[in-house]
Motif scaffolding. Structure first.
Motif, PDB file in Angstrom:
ATOM      1  N   PRO A   1       0.900  -1.273   0.144  1.00  0.00           N
ATOM      2  CA  PRO A   1      -0.199  -0.142   0.094  1.00  0.00           C
ATOM      3  C   PRO A   1       0.834   1.303  -0.125  1.00  0.00           C
ATOM      4  CG  PRO A   1      -0.937  -1.585   1.448  1.00  0.00           C
ATOM      5  CD  PRO A   1       0.315  -2.014   1.148  1.00  0.00           C
ATOM      6  N   SER A   2       1.946   1.324   0.777  1.00  0.00           N
ATOM      7  CA  SER A   2       2.848   2.415   0.787  1.00  0.00           C
ATOM      8  C   SER A   2       3.370   2.788  -0.503  1.00  0.00           C
ATOM      9  CB  SER A   2       3.800   2.270   2.021  1.00  0.00           C
ATOM     10  OG  SER A   2       4.557   1.245   1.860  1.00  0.00           O
ATOM     11  N   ILE A   3       3.755   1.730  -1.328  1.00  0.00           N
ATOM     12  CA  ILE A   3       4.339   2.106  -2.526  1.00  0.00           C
ATOM     13  C   ILE A   3       3.316   2.221  -3.695  1.00  0.00           C
ATOM     14  CG2 ILE A   3       5.220   0.608  -4.792  1.00  0.00           C
ATOM     15  CD1 ILE A   3       6.597  -1.461  -2.814  1.00  0.00           C
TER      16      ILE A   3
ATOM     17  N   THR B   1       2.876   5.998  -3.474  1.00  0.00           N
ATOM     18  CA  THR B   1       3.887   6.901  -4.259  1.00  0.00           C
ATOM     19  C   THR B   1       3.259   7.134  -5.720  1.00  0.00           C
ATOM     20  OG1 THR B   1       5.199   4.903  -4.902  1.00  0.00           O
ATOM     21  CG2 THR B   1       5.657   5.876  -2.896  1.00  0.00           C
ATOM     22  N   LYS B   2       2.521   6.354  -5.985  1.00  0.00           N
ATOM     23  CA  LYS B   2       2.109   6.526  -7.487  1.00  0.00           C
ATOM     24  C   LYS B   2       0.768   7.490  -7.599  1.00  0.00           C
ATOM     25  CE  LYS B   2       5.034   3.299  -8.711  1.00  0.00           C
ATOM     26  NZ  LYS B   2       6.340   3.719  -9.495  1.00  0.00           N
TER      27      LYS B   2
ATOM     28  N   GLU C   1       7.067  -2.635  -7.224  1.00  0.00           N
ATOM     29  CA  GLU C   1       7.223  -1.498  -7.999  1.00  0.00           C
ATOM     30  C   GLU C   1       6.577  -1.494  -9.332  1.00  0.00           C
ATOM     31  OE1 GLU C   1       7.990   1.649  -7.754  1.00  0.00           O
ATOM     32  OE2 GLU C   1       8.605   1.805  -5.745  1.00  0.00           O
ATOM     33  N   ARG C   2       6.974  -2.803 -10.018  1.00  0.00           N
ATOM     34  CA  ARG C   2       6.550  -2.935 -11.403  1.00  0.00           C
ATOM     35  C   ARG C   2       4.866  -3.271 -11.320  1.00  0.00           C
ATOM     36  NH1 ARG C   2      10.163  -7.427 -11.246  1.00  0.00           N
ATOM     37  NH2 ARG C   2      12.297  -6.899 -12.166  1.00  0.00           N
TER      38      ARG C   2
ATOM     39  N   THR D   1      -5.049   2.767 -14.054  1.00  0.00           N
ATOM     40  CA  THR D   1      -6.114   3.592 -13.804  1.00  0.00           C
ATOM     41  C   THR D   1      -6.073   5.005 -14.568  1.00  0.00           C
ATOM     42  OG1 THR D   1      -4.506   4.627 -12.195  1.00  0.00           O
ATOM     43  CG2 THR D   1      -5.893   2.800 -11.397  1.00  0.00           C
ATOM     44  N   LEU D   2      -4.893   5.225 -15.443  1.00  0.00           N
ATOM     45  CA  LEU D   2      -4.857   6.395 -16.055  1.00  0.00           C
ATOM     46  C   LEU D   2      -5.318   6.156 -17.401  1.00  0.00           C
ATOM     47  CD1 LEU D   2      -1.480   7.725 -14.760  1.00  0.00           C
ATOM     48  CD2 LEU D   2      -3.272   8.470 -14.349  1.00  0.00           C
TER      49      LEU D   2
END
Length: 326
Positions: free
Chosen positions: A11-13, A16-17, A314-315, A324-325
């Motif tokens: 969740p913390s990673i 960052t996004k 990260e991947r 999501t974009l």
């Protein structure tokens, strides 16, 4: 509840996004990402999230979570992300290259300890919890059979992991529970996967139970029996054997399918000889070659980056951000 502890950092990673995590069913949610299928959560998400924006992320295999391998269940998701092509079922399927390694410093420190360890030749061990599944195709019973194969040949065998010393009643109860779960996934239980408890009193078996360090345990043997949960994906088991400086005797999908060189292990799948034969027929020269090749590969910066837990997360986070974009 049963989520691997390493996922706690995910969740913390995601944060960052700039991805906002809201409760399932929240009307503000435009996307639904399910880490393993959960029926009630899917029912809630389906009320507000379109099919094309629902993504199933599969980490566990069929033997552990059979329901999410039903076509009817998969049809409720517009996309699936898996660790192996062998888990694909839908048209919009993609691979996530997850990881199992800690920091490079931690891996190299363990490899150094292993390199400086003197161990007796032809010593064999396995570290796994005693698990059960009556879903056809799992490899849990193979662990039981391989252990007995060595014991019947009067070859000493070291075993670590919980629940191998449990009673007949406990074993039957676990297998009954697995049968119920298999039925609930609308599958027929494979009763050939049932077996009796392991006789841990056997004089050729060194059973140590649960251990604090799998690396420390594996450093006590020359050959590590590595049996994946299914022949469909690769877990940390083969990597841990290499870190520990062992010769992996490997049952699982072809390593090359996952970018792992064949030379780092003795691969049994599809071959007519047994694990016992593999150990018996492996010369010291070949064992040294496998260990040396494995050590070079596991400490290679490219390997450490590809199989890093953090890099794998990260991947996945970057892929979720991209979806999501859209």
């Amino acid at each position: 509840g049963n989520l691997d502890p390493k996922w706690k950092v995910f969740p913390s990673i995601l944060e960052t996004k700039n991805i906002s995590i809201v409760p399932v069913g929240d009307s503000a949610s435009a996307h639904y990402f399910s880490l393993e299928h959960d029926g009630p959560s899917l029912a809630l998400a389906s009320k507000s999230v379109k099919l094309e924006n629902r993504t199933l992320i599969i980490v566990e295999p069929r033997s552990v979570h059979p329901e999410q391998f039903r076509k009817k269940v998969r049809s409720n998701y517009g996309r699936e992300i898996t660790l192996s092509r062998r888990h694909w079922m839908g048209t919009l399927s993609e691979i996530w290259h997850g990881g199992h390694l800690g920091s490079p410093e931690a891996v190299i420190a363990e490899v150094t300890k292993s390199q400086n360890t003197i161990r007796q030749p032809n010593t064999v061990g396995l570290i796994n919890e005693n698990k059960f599944s009556l879903v056809s195709g799992n490899e849990y019973k193979r662990r039981y059979r391989v252990i007995n194969e060595f014991l019947e040949r009067k070859h000493e065998f070291s075993l670590a992991g919980s629940y191998w010393d449990k009673s007949l009643n406990w074993t039957f109860a676990k297998q009954a529970h697995s049968a119920i779960r298999t039925f609930s996934a609308r599958l027929i239980p494979d009763l050939r996967e049932c077996h009796l408890p392991l006789r841990v009193q056997n004089k050729y078996l060194n059973y140590v139970g649960r251990v604090d360090s799998q690396f420390a345990f594996l450093r006590t043997v020359q050959f590590a029996i590595v049996i994946e949960n299914e022949a469909n994906y690769v877990t940390e088991k083969i990597l841990n054997a290499l870190i520990s400086g062992c010769v992996p005797v490997y049952f699982g999908p072809p390593l090359s399918e996952f970018g792992i060189p064949d030379e780092i292990a003795i691969q049994i799948n599809g071959l007519r000889f047994s694990a016992y034969d593999a150990v018996k027929n492996c010369s010291q020269e070949r064992a040294d070659q496998i260990i040396t090749f494995g050590r070079k590969w596991i400490t290679n910066p490219l390997t450490l980056e590809r199989w890093s837990i953090e890099t794998g997360f990260e991947r996945l986070a970057s892929r979720i951000e991209a979806l999501t974009l859209r």
